[in-house]
Design an enzyme around this catalytic site. Sequence first.
Site, PDB file in Angstrom:
ATOM      1  N   ASP A   8     -38.962 -13.795 -20.617  1.00  0.00           N
ATOM      2  CA  ASP A   8     -38.097 -14.516 -19.692  1.00  0.00           C
ATOM      3  C   ASP A   8     -36.648 -14.300 -20.102  1.00  0.00           C
ATOM      4  OD1 ASP A   8     -37.884 -16.447 -17.391  1.00  0.00           O
ATOM      5  OD2 ASP A   8     -36.812 -17.598 -18.908  1.00  0.00           O
ATOM      6  N   GLU A  10     -32.405 -15.733 -19.297  1.00  0.00           N
ATOM      7  CA  GLU A  10     -31.432 -16.586 -18.630  1.00  0.00           C
ATOM      8  C   GLU A  10     -30.185 -15.741 -18.398  1.00  0.00           C
ATOM      9  OE1 GLU A  10     -32.259 -19.366 -17.432  1.00  0.00           O
ATOM     10  OE2 GLU A  10     -34.064 -19.814 -18.602  1.00  0.00           O
ATOM     11  N   HIS A  58     -29.685 -23.814 -16.943  1.00  0.00           N
ATOM     12  CA  HIS A  58     -30.064 -23.532 -18.332  1.00  0.00           C
ATOM     13  C   HIS A  58     -29.219 -24.258 -19.376  1.00  0.00           C
ATOM     14  CE1 HIS A  58     -26.663 -20.782 -18.249  1.00  0.00           C
ATOM     15  NE2 HIS A  58     -27.260 -19.978 -17.389  1.00  0.00           N
ATOM     16  N   HIS A 154     -34.036 -25.151 -18.439  1.00  0.00           N
ATOM     17  CA  HIS A 154     -34.685 -23.862 -18.658  1.00  0.00           C
ATOM     18  C   HIS A 154     -34.177 -23.265 -19.955  1.00  0.00           C
ATOM     19  CE1 HIS A 154     -36.459 -23.142 -14.578  1.00  0.00           C
ATOM     20  NE2 HIS A 154     -35.653 -24.155 -14.330  1.00  0.00           N
ATOM     21  N   ASP A 159     -39.572 -20.999 -21.755  1.00  0.00           N
ATOM     22  CA  ASP A 159     -40.235 -20.590 -20.521  1.00  0.00           C
ATOM     23  C   ASP A 159     -41.258 -19.487 -20.776  1.00  0.00           C
ATOM     24  OD1 ASP A 159     -38.768 -22.442 -19.177  1.00  0.00           O
ATOM     25  OD2 ASP A 159     -37.643 -21.044 -17.937  1.00  0.00           O
TER      26      ASP A 159
END
Length: 239
Positions: A8, A10, A58, A154, A159
């Site tokens: 994942d 960001e 985030h 997040h 995640d």
Amino acid sequence: MKRQVVLDTETTGLEVSQGHRIIEIGCVELINRRLTGRHFHQYIQPERDIDAGALAVHGITPEFLAGKPTFDRIVKDFLGFIEDAELVIHNAPFDVGFIDAEFMRLDRNHPNTASLCSVVDTLTLARSKHPGQRNSLDALCQRYHVDNASRTLHGALLDAEILADVYLTMTGGQTTLGLHDEQSEEGGGAGGTGRIRRLNADRAALPVLCATPQEVDRHESRLDQIATHSGGTVLWREQ
């Protein structure tokens, strides 16, 4: 041996076409559908502003990223972790698009993600299994009873850990782990990630319901009927 990396990211914003950049990468490793405890986690200095909308998701601020390495300084370790693995990503075109854009900034001839790894998109998989339903990561956690209580904001590594639980459950339920309770550190690591645990290990044992005498009598009566029509052979009565 099948090696998978659940990944994942960001980012500073939603649109890679607008020059937005990666600010966090989180990966956890699966070997033969078992989480190994090895992970890669890195915050990245994007050298640009972060959109307010992305910041609200985030919570990663420019001040926090001050002094963090740029992508060119972490790319060797990142490639070493993902190369030749099958990547498992929720909404893969988003993350892969950002990763490929970072590769292009380093070298326009740099191999793209698809040439380095195969990719499984869990969003596509979820939509095929649950058409017409919500298939966000949060929705899948609720559907598959995966604990995401700590997910108020997040985070890429968090995640990735949660997605690993969801993916294993969605594709067969195997979530047996062999991890230690070590703290996750920035950068690649071989220790456990702490939050990962055996899925549903804290659930109460399922009750055992025994047939009533009346239900046993009805069952035996049905077996008698089967015996009559099968020449006396009833597999359920064979010892």
